[in-house]
Design a protein around this motif. Structure first.
Motif, mmCIF file in Angstrom:
data_model
loop_
_atom_site.group_PDB
_atom_site.id
_atom_site.type_symbol
_atom_site.label_atom_id
_atom_site.label_comp_id
_atom_site.label_asym_id
_atom_site.label_seq_id
_atom_site.Cartn_x
_atom_site.Cartn_y
_atom_site.Cartn_z
ATOM 1 N N PRO A 285 -16.783 -43.234 -21.059
ATOM 2 C CA PRO A 285 -17.315 -42.986 -22.402
ATOM 3 C C PRO A 285 -18.247 -41.776 -22.423
ATOM 4 O O PRO A 285 -19.052 -41.582 -21.516
ATOM 5 N N LEU A 286 -18.113 -41.009 -23.484
ATOM 6 C CA LEU A 286 -18.856 -39.765 -23.609
ATOM 7 C C LEU A 286 -20.310 -39.973 -23.992
ATOM 8 O O LEU A 286 -20.617 -40.704 -24.930
ATOM 9 N N THR A 287 -21.156 -39.287 -23.306
ATOM 10 C CA THR A 287 -22.558 -39.211 -23.717
ATOM 11 C C THR A 287 -22.624 -38.232 -24.890
ATOM 12 O O THR A 287 -22.039 -37.156 -24.841
ATOM 13 N N THR A 288 -23.304 -38.633 -25.953
ATOM 14 C CA THR A 288 -23.357 -37.760 -27.132
ATOM 15 C C THR A 288 -24.739 -37.736 -27.745
ATOM 16 O O THR A 288 -25.583 -38.597 -27.478
ATOM 17 N N VAL A 289 -24.930 -36.723 -28.556
ATOM 18 C CA VAL A 289 -26.103 -36.693 -29.420
ATOM 19 C C VAL A 289 -25.592 -37.066 -30.797
ATOM 20 O O VAL A 289 -24.841 -36.323 -31.414
ATOM 21 N N ASP A 290 -25.981 -38.233 -31.230
ATOM 22 C CA ASP A 290 -25.442 -38.756 -32.479
ATOM 23 C C ASP A 290 -26.312 -38.366 -33.652
ATOM 24 O O ASP A 290 -27.526 -38.486 -33.613
ATOM 25 N N GLN A 291 -25.678 -37.880 -34.712
ATOM 26 C CA GLN A 291 -26.457 -37.692 -35.930
ATOM 27 C C GLN A 291 -25.935 -38.675 -36.970
ATOM 28 O O GLN A 291 -24.740 -38.920 -37.070
ATOM 29 N N PRO A 292 -26.834 -39.253 -37.718
ATOM 30 C CA PRO A 292 -26.470 -40.313 -38.664
ATOM 31 C C PRO A 292 -25.788 -39.736 -39.900
ATOM 32 O O PRO A 292 -26.425 -39.535 -40.927
ATOM 33 N N ALA A 293 -24.492 -39.507 -39.800
ATOM 34 C CA ALA A 293 -23.788 -38.799 -40.865
ATOM 35 C C ALA A 293 -23.695 -39.600 -42.150
ATOM 36 O O ALA A 293 -23.900 -39.080 -43.244
ATOM 37 N N ARG A 294 -23.386 -40.872 -42.014
ATOM 38 C CA ARG A 294 -23.260 -41.660 -43.228
ATOM 39 C C ARG A 294 -24.598 -41.709 -43.953
ATOM 40 O O ARG A 294 -24.669 -41.597 -45.182
ATOM 41 N N GLU A 295 -25.637 -41.848 -43.126
ATOM 42 C CA GLU A 295 -26.982 -41.845 -43.683
ATOM 43 C C GLU A 295 -27.265 -40.521 -44.394
ATOM 44 O O GLU A 295 -27.856 -40.500 -45.481
ATOM 45 N N ALA A 296 -26.824 -39.435 -43.793
ATOM 46 C CA ALA A 296 -27.030 -38.130 -44.425
ATOM 47 C C ALA A 296 -26.383 -38.107 -45.806
ATOM 48 O O ALA A 296 -26.966 -37.612 -46.773
ATOM 49 N N GLY A 297 -25.194 -38.671 -45.891
ATOM 50 C CA GLY A 297 -24.509 -38.755 -47.176
ATOM 51 C C GLY A 297 -25.304 -39.581 -48.167
ATOM 52 O O GLY A 297 -25.467 -39.212 -49.332
ATOM 53 N N LEU A 321 -32.928 -34.999 -40.491
ATOM 54 C CA LEU A 321 -32.657 -36.246 -39.790
ATOM 55 C C LEU A 321 -32.617 -35.963 -38.294
ATOM 56 O O LEU A 321 -32.101 -34.925 -37.870
ATOM 57 N N SER A 322 -33.138 -36.887 -37.531
ATOM 58 C CA SER A 322 -33.176 -36.644 -36.090
ATOM 59 C C SER A 322 -31.970 -37.226 -35.390
ATOM 60 O O SER A 322 -31.692 -38.411 -35.509
ATOM 61 N N PRO A 323 -31.266 -36.385 -34.672
ATOM 62 C CA PRO A 323 -30.172 -36.892 -33.861
ATOM 63 C C PRO A 323 -30.770 -37.614 -32.656
ATOM 64 O O PRO A 323 -31.921 -37.349 -32.292
ATOM 65 N N ARG A 324 -30.013 -38.522 -32.083
ATOM 66 C CA ARG A 324 -30.547 -39.171 -30.891
ATOM 67 C C ARG A 324 -29.488 -39.245 -29.792
ATOM 68 O O ARG A 324 -28.301 -39.399 -30.058
ATOM 69 N N LEU A 325 -29.959 -39.105 -28.580
ATOM 70 C CA LEU A 325 -29.059 -39.087 -27.438
ATOM 71 C C LEU A 325 -28.552 -40.489 -27.138
ATOM 72 O O LEU A 325 -29.335 -41.436 -27.057
ATOM 73 N N ILE A 326 -27.257 -40.611 -27.005
ATOM 74 C CA ILE A 326 -26.681 -41.885 -26.584
ATOM 75 C C ILE A 326 -26.082 -41.664 -25.202
ATOM 76 O O ILE A 326 -25.064 -40.988 -25.068
ATOM 77 N N SER A 327 -26.743 -42.231 -24.191
ATOM 78 C CA SER A 327 -26.262 -42.022 -22.833
ATOM 79 C C SER A 327 -25.149 -42.987 -22.525
ATOM 80 O O SER A 327 -25.320 -44.198 -22.629
ATOM 81 N N ARG A 328 -24.007 -42.432 -22.139
ATOM 82 C CA ARG A 328 -22.917 -43.322 -21.765
ATOM 83 C C ARG A 328 -22.496 -42.976 -20.345
ATOM 84 O O ARG A 328 -23.326 -43.064 -19.427
ATOM 85 N N ASN A 329 -21.307 -42.510 -20.176
ATOM 86 C CA ASN A 329 -20.887 -42.355 -18.794
ATOM 87 C C ASN A 329 -20.109 -41.075 -18.519
ATOM 88 O O ASN A 329 -19.067 -41.097 -17.878
#
Lengths: 336, 336
Positions: A285-297, A321-329
DNA sequence: CGCAATCCTGGTATCGTTCCCACATCGTGT
DNA sequence: ACACGATGTGGGAACGATACCAGGATTGCG
């Protein structure tokens, strides 16, 4: 279709009275009220939106122009916008700009002619004068999402792209990588630029020299990303990590890894900007920086609706809006 | 906003004349034509959509209700619909039904009140009477996409779901599998039912008994699919293959494989219905049965526009699009 | 030259609402 | 009894466009 005058006739009152009871304002006797309500119910009356809009000079329609509705990120925005709109009795007309200024201009013009009450869009960056003359100067509120057009006096809902990219790259740096490739996307849009800036800033903070040959500046498309990723990953020595500046670029990158028979995090580390469901459904699974897109809408739509009900001052407002790092693998120590 | 009467005044003609030159019908002298066109240009005139709609009883707006715009499949449909609409000067108002009949009913009602010229939607299956009374009986064309509601006399653009599912399962059978699990999704919608039917048909054709314990009938959500996949894959002996009846279910299935540390095609074979970009960007690209979703959207919109310009007979029409198998790398011989 | 066909124009009704205004009918307080 | 406010009602003018109709100007043709 039954009209108000049908209802009035049926209830034995004037159109005025019928209008008053259905709009709930002005004096109406209990008796008439009941008769009108009954008649409306029986005739299955529903007010004609067009007539009402014409009279009130309010369409209760908001325009939404996104770069590409097929992109998960934008479809999340669309969902956020439509759901807030629905909750408040607004309609959303959807258009795609395809990342094309000409097309964007055309869509915007159509929406202006439609007399939408407001516009929410992810700008390509151009068409400032048109936006000002067709919307801003007529007092029709405009909300920019995700990107912004330079000098346009309109609200904006943005992510902290510099910070987010920096976080992503830091995750890579922390794991020990120093040769980090980046798929930065088009440098004509603010997000592309800002994310590249975040990348540079993260490197600088660790005193690592910026290497132009490690950056891909292609379009925001899978094919372009695939090609750029190939170019970057085929260098010797091969970079040990890759940062993909959005979810589409991440798809291209993932495809390149498959083609090159590289698997993360063993052979290469990879971090993406934007999250998408598939990223957590794959073997590594990909580590990503997630931004809350639905929330932005949702925020964009709420901001717009506030503006429409006269709230807020005249000053354009920017929500970050602050993106947050989601550490995966997908991040490990550099190979060799 | 400048009105036609402004233009007329400015050009020194009557509103009627101005209207004639701008709509291009009726006799107008060359002289007046030029003066009106110039005035319109100078004043930046754009006709008021609402007034025109009211008068003509034609809104040039079409309603689009999809189950979930965040689902890649539906966002492809939306893209197809919006692009055809744009090419013909139509607007598209977008709504999400969230697979919820109540919500769908509300959205449909809103669109009816808006007086859309036509409706394109992916039905939940319910609300037939409402559709008939609010649209069909008023002569407002309705196009169903992807699914259909029983007994509704309206056009439909569908995939051959039975055939597609059968193809998918046959790919598995051809590889030697006999214990094949299926994530069939909700049996309340036509697609779910048809794909399960295709599964059964493929098994029957090979004389393999249908085993109820191998079918998941949960919702069309990732979480539900994840749970069902777990249930199915934790049986002993473990099924050697899995068919996911749409792209969301495939995501859930993929996640389950990761959790169970199963990799395709080594440990298990997997085939999905619906294609999505990520499916070909992963280590072991998924074999899928692809249906041309964007094309379905385009066809639906074209059908609708034809209806609006008086084409086609009165008879509801059904267009069936053929899904096609895309063989990638998730199918192998059964383990052990 | 006359008459009809063609060209060109403006006035006005209309689409379905809302909203302002005038008017009528109540009470209620002085 | 009178004034004045609160109620209740209907008429009619908008909103901005289109379309029908009538009538004037211009042309063509026998």
């Amino acid at each position: 279709m039954t009209t108000l005058s049908d209802v009035a006739k049926h209830a034995g009152v004037s159109v005025s009275t019928a209008s008053r009871v259905l709009s709930g304002q002005g004096y109406v006797s209990q008796a008439s009220r009941i008769r009108v309500v009954d008649a409306a119910e029986m005739l299955n009356y529903a007010p004609n939106h067009m007539a009402r809009s014409l009279r009130l000079n309010r369409t209760h329609i908001i325009g939404l122009v996104v770069a590409d509705i097929e992109n998960f990120f934008y479809s999340q925005i669309a969902k956020g916008v439509t759901s807030v709109a629905r909750e408040h009795g607004y309609h959303v007309v959807l258009a795609n700009s395809e990342e094309n200024r000409k097309l964007e201009s055309q869509q915007i013009q159509m929406l202006a002619n439609l007399r939408v009450d407001g516009l929410i869009f992810t700008p390509t960056g151009g068409n400032r004068r048109q936006l000002e003359s067709s919307f801003i100067s007529s007092g029709i509120p405009v909300i920019q999402v995700d990107r912004r057009v330079r000098g346009l006096p309109a609200d904006a809902v943005l992510a902290d792209n510099v910070g987010g990219a920096q976080q992503a790259v830091e995750a890579l740096l922390d794991a020990g990588h120093t040769r980090i490739g980046i798929l930065a996307g088009s440098q004509l849009v603010t997000t592309g630029k800002a994310r590249l800036a975040g990348y540079r800033r993260a490197l600088e903070a660790r005193g690592i020299a910026f290497d132009e040959s490690l950056v891909g500046r292609g379009l925001f498309t899978r094919d372009s990303a695939l090609k750029d990723a190939h170019d970057i990953l085929c260098q010797r020595p091969r970079p040990t990590a890759l940062f993909a500046a959005n979810n589409i670029l991440a798809e291209g990158a993932a495809r390149a890894l498959v083609e090159l028979r590289l698997v993360a995090p063993k052979d290469i580390s990879i971090v993406a900007f934007d999250d998408a469901p598939w990223m957590s459904a794959i073997a590594h699974p990909l580590t990503t920086v997630d931004q809350p897109a639905r929330e932005a809408g949702r925020v964009a739509a709420t901001l717009l609706l506030d503006r429409l009900s006269g709230g807020q001052g005249a000053e354009p407002q920017t929500v970050v809006l602050s993106p947050r790092l989601i550490s995966r693998n997908s991040v490990g120590p550099p190979r060799r």
